[in-house]
Design a protein around this motif. Structure first.
Motif, mmCIF file in Angstrom:
data_model
loop_
_atom_site.group_PDB
_atom_site.id
_atom_site.type_symbol
_atom_site.label_atom_id
_atom_site.label_comp_id
_atom_site.label_asym_id
_atom_site.label_seq_id
_atom_site.Cartn_x
_atom_site.Cartn_y
_atom_site.Cartn_z
ATOM 1 N N LEU A 40 -1.737 -4.407 9.308
ATOM 2 C CA LEU A 40 -1.720 -5.735 9.908
ATOM 3 C C LEU A 40 -0.442 -6.482 9.566
ATOM 4 O O LEU A 40 -0.072 -7.442 10.245
ATOM 5 N N LEU A 41 0.234 -6.034 8.512
ATOM 6 C CA LEU A 41 1.511 -6.623 8.110
ATOM 7 C C LEU A 41 2.693 -5.876 8.710
ATOM 8 O O LEU A 41 3.844 -6.259 8.515
ATOM 9 N N GLY A 42 2.402 -4.780 9.418
ATOM 10 C CA GLY A 42 3.456 -3.999 10.054
ATOM 11 C C GLY A 42 4.267 -3.142 9.107
ATOM 12 O O GLY A 42 5.406 -2.781 9.413
ATOM 13 N N ILE A 43 3.675 -2.769 7.952
ATOM 14 C CA ILE A 43 4.441 -2.004 6.966
ATOM 15 C C ILE A 43 3.713 -0.720 6.558
ATOM 16 O O ILE A 43 4.003 -0.148 5.508
ATOM 17 N N ASP A 44 2.796 -0.250 7.394
ATOM 18 C CA ASP A 44 2.031 0.950 7.017
ATOM 19 C C ASP A 44 2.708 2.238 7.480
ATOM 20 O O ASP A 44 2.090 3.296 7.462
ATOM 21 N N ARG A 45 3.964 2.174 7.865
ATOM 22 C CA ARG A 45 4.681 3.376 8.295
ATOM 23 C C ARG A 45 5.772 3.764 7.303
ATOM 24 O O ARG A 45 6.709 4.477 7.638
ATOM 25 N N ILE A 46 5.626 3.252 6.093
ATOM 26 C CA ILE A 46 6.542 3.632 5.024
ATOM 27 C C ILE A 46 5.729 4.174 3.848
ATOM 28 O O ILE A 46 4.560 3.835 3.684
ATOM 29 N N THR A 47 6.355 5.047 3.068
ATOM 30 C CA THR A 47 5.707 5.591 1.872
ATOM 31 C C THR A 47 5.720 4.533 0.780
ATOM 32 O O THR A 47 6.726 3.847 0.589
#
Length: 337
Positions: A40-47
């Motif tokens: 929801l914060l747009g940061i779930d595509r980074i390790t």
């Protein structure tokens, strides 16, 4: 008589800084939010958030416990009220995204039945006889056999061909020629007739597309994405992007396999906007398919069967397969017409 100069008796004590105390709850709330709702914060595509977000159902239990603990602490100090309220907001956001997968929709009305199997054979380590027995017992019309290459196929085919099946096998760009891990196979029941076969071998894992025959205009896609390990997240995102052609392509489609992503991943939700997840349709959207060595109530649902409406699921079952760390998924679908 006053104290002598320099003794400091009349000097008030310096106030104690409250900044460290204030920063602690802020850091706590921020850290919990980042771990729990990174999509929801747009940061779930980074390790490591691409990996951690798949555990959200379990993280929400921890957040709920933390909120209750802070509410109990608020009886002693008002400082606990604000972080408790902030974490409650995080909890609600996570629940709003997650809980709908546990609510079954209306059962499909009419249509013709089609049974789909998907299983990851773990680089060909799954027990061949056990998988053949599952096919014999469940009688799927179609199957996505992931990490099944030519070598595993040679052992499985003699067991399932007498049951009325054929196996279409492809290997991806990273195949080393000696293992099954980069193989993807489609299991096709003979009664579907003269189907067409299309193979995409341009990615590390190939895609096998079955159409025509008894499927009519519907396409069946046996699919596998790389796992979002550190260093592979970009390829994982690219692999998932391939799903758009099936979910938003305008042609009826059934996509089955190991997606290495849960519906908690914003990338998966984004690229499958035109599809419905069979497990979520049945209120089973949190049923873990991996790793199978954990209790059946723990793990992540990364093996999926996706369908384009009006195709809909009417039943789903998970099965243990010896030698694999994935549970096999068997879904009964209803196709229009």
């Amino acid at each position: 008589m006053g104290s002598p100069p320099g003794t400091g008796a009349d000097v008030p004590a310096a106030p104690t800084s409250t900044r460290p105390r204030r920063r602690l709850p802020i850091a706590l709330v921020a850290g919990v939010a980042v771990l729990t709702v990174p999509d929801l914060l747009g940061i779930d595509r980074i390790t490591p958030l691409a990996q951690v977000v798949s555990l959200r159902p379990y993280l929400l239990v921890g957040v709920a416990a933390l909120v209750l603990a802070l509410c109990g602490l608020a009886w002693r100090t008002r400082r606990a009220l604000l972080p408790a309220a902030a974490l409650a907001v995080v909890l609600v956001l996570g629940v709003v995204v997650t809980v709908p997968r546990t609510q079954p929709g209306p059962p499909p009305a009419g249509g013709r039945a089609l049974t789909v199997l998907t299983v990851n054979a773990l680089d060909g380590a799954a027990d061949v006889a056990g998988l053949a027995e599952l096919v014999r017992r469940e009688r799927p019309d179609l199957g996505a056999l992931v990490e099944v290459g030519p070598w595993y196929r040679e052992r499985l085919a003699p067991l399932v061909e007498p049951l009325g099946y054929r196996i279409v096998t492809a290997v991806g760009t990273d195949s080393d020629g000696v293992t099954d891990v980069f193989g993807v196979s489609a299991l096709v029941a003979a009664h579907l007739g003269d189907v067409t076969v299309d193979v995409d071998e341009t990615r590390p894992f190939p895609t096998v597309i079955i159409g025509g025959g008894g499927l009519g205009a519907t396409r069946f896609v046996a699919y596998h994405a790389v796992a979002p390990r550190p260093g592979d997240v970009a390829q994982w995102s690219t692999d998932l992007g391939e799903l758009t052609r099936y979910c938003a392509g305008g042609t009826p489609a059934i996509v089955a396999g190991d997606f290495n992503a849960t519906l908690d991943h914003s990338r998966l939700r984004e690229v499958t906007a035109g599809c419905a997840d069979a497990a979520a349709q049945l209120g089973r959207g949190l049923a873990p398919t991996w790793p199978s060595w954990l209790p059946t109530f723990l793990g992540a649902q990364i093996d999926h069967v996706l369908v384009t409406p009006p195709i809909a699921a009417e039943d789903l079952a998970l099965h243990e397969v010896a030698g694999s760390d994935h549970r096999a998924v068997v879904v009964r679908l209803r196709l229009p017409g």
